[in-house]
Design a protein around this motif. Structure first.
Motif, PDB file in Angstrom:
ATOM      1  N   ALA A 272     -77.388 -10.498   5.263  1.00 25.40           N
ATOM      2  CA  ALA A 272     -76.656  -9.755   6.281  1.00 25.40           C
ATOM      3  C   ALA A 272     -77.137  -8.318   6.374  1.00 25.40           C
ATOM      4  O   ALA A 272     -76.958  -7.663   7.412  1.00 25.40           O
ATOM      5  N   GLY A 273     -77.752  -7.810   5.304  1.00 25.71           N
ATOM      6  CA  GLY A 273     -78.224  -6.434   5.295  1.00 25.71           C
ATOM      7  C   GLY A 273     -79.257  -6.155   6.365  1.00 25.71           C
ATOM      8  O   GLY A 273     -79.149  -5.194   7.127  1.00 25.71           O
ATOM      9  N   ASP A 274     -80.279  -7.008   6.457  1.00 27.04           N
ATOM     10  CA  ASP A 274     -81.321  -6.826   7.481  1.00 27.04           C
ATOM     11  C   ASP A 274     -81.298  -7.938   8.533  1.00 27.04           C
ATOM     12  O   ASP A 274     -82.210  -8.063   9.336  1.00 27.04           O
ATOM     13  N   LYS A 275     -80.238  -8.760   8.494  1.00 24.21           N
ATOM     14  CA  LYS A 275     -80.035  -9.852   9.451  1.00 24.21           C
ATOM     15  C   LYS A 275     -81.269 -10.769   9.511  1.00 24.21           C
ATOM     16  O   LYS A 275     -81.740 -11.154  10.582  1.00 24.21           O
ATOM     17  N   SER A 276     -81.764 -11.122   8.335  1.00 22.12           N
ATOM     18  CA  SER A 276     -82.955 -11.967   8.258  1.00 22.12           C
ATOM     19  C   SER A 276     -82.596 -13.374   7.801  1.00 22.12           C
ATOM     20  O   SER A 276     -81.594 -13.590   7.110  1.00 22.12           O
ATOM     21  N   VAL A 277     -83.435 -14.326   8.205  1.00 19.60           N
ATOM     22  CA  VAL A 277     -83.280 -15.726   7.827  1.00 19.60           C
ATOM     23  C   VAL A 277     -84.640 -16.259   7.395  1.00 19.60           C
ATOM     24  O   VAL A 277     -85.641 -16.032   8.083  1.00 19.60           O
ATOM     25  N   ALA A 278     -84.685 -16.937   6.266  1.00 14.68           N
ATOM     26  CA  ALA A 278     -85.929 -17.536   5.781  1.00 14.68           C
ATOM     27  C   ALA A 278     -85.672 -19.010   5.461  1.00 14.68           C
ATOM     28  O   ALA A 278     -84.651 -19.354   4.876  1.00 14.68           O
ATOM     29  N   LEU A 279     -86.604 -19.856   5.876  1.00 16.20           N
ATOM     30  CA  LEU A 279     -86.472 -21.293   5.654  1.00 16.20           C
ATOM     31  C   LEU A 279     -87.762 -21.864   5.096  1.00 16.20           C
ATOM     32  O   LEU A 279     -88.842 -21.642   5.642  1.00 16.20           O
TER      33      LEU A 279
END
Length: 195
Positions: free
Chosen positions: A103-110
């Motif tokens: 949530a800090g940098d609104k990033s998603v990794a898959l």
């Protein structure tokens, strides 16, 4: 189990579900929802911490496909979400990987790896198994994106996708109008980026 530590909710436990059916959508709804522009609930990740293990015996999906032995360990700490390592069986193969969100940098990794699949197995899942034989498939996906919505995340995706298929056979007469449509369905099922 729910508790409060330093005024912060803490959720721990195990959830087991024998069978679950995903709600199907119309073609129009699916098109509209492929990459929704609605904001993701980033603030919700900051509201509590969690350590919950979900296990689902069977998931019924659109198109007749099913997933089995689904394992989803969910950990949420100080605005960081990790669903890893997750695993599930589908179309005779196994998918394993991890999903991380911050949530800090609104990033998603898959990250995702698929083993043991065949084009024939996938075709059988969508009731077209009589038209394709063999075709072993391996898939590796590693992508990352960021943004306020799924649309933003998808637009910013960067990473790698490696997919390979070995020798397979298509039955004589399959490449007619009906068969071509069936092959398109198989191709979409194989493609992990398909909506």
């Amino acid at each position: 189990q729910i508790s409060v530590v330093n005024k912060r909710p803490q959720i721990k436990g195990t959830v087991s579900v024998p069978e679950y059916t995903l709600v199907s959508t119309t073609a129009k709804e699916k098109s509209n929802q492929m990459f929704p522009a609605e904001p993701l609930p980033w603030e919700a990740l900051k509201g509590a911490d969690a350590d919950v293990k979900f296990s689902i015996g069977k998931i019924n999906m659109a198109g007749g496909m099913t997933a089995s032995s689904v394992s989803l360990p969910v950990n949420m700490t100080q605005g960081k979400l990790a669903v890893a390592p997750f695993s599930l069986g589908i179309a005779g193969g196994t998918l394993t990987g991890g999903l991380n969100a911050n949530a800090g940098d609104k990033s998603v990794a898959l990250s995702l790896e698929g083993k043991g699949f065949t084009a024939e197995g996938i075709a059988k899942e969508i009731k077209k198994g009589e038209q394709i034989m063999g075709g072993p498939i391996d898939i590796r996906l590693n992508v990352r994106g960021a943004g306020n919505s799924i649309h933003d995340v998808a637009a910013s995706l960067d990473g790698s996708l490696v997919a390979g298929m070995g020798e397979g056979k298509i039955k004589r007469g399959t490449l007619n109008m009906v068969g071509a449509d069936a092959l398109a369905q198989v191709a979409n099922a194989i493609n992990p980026m398909a909506g």
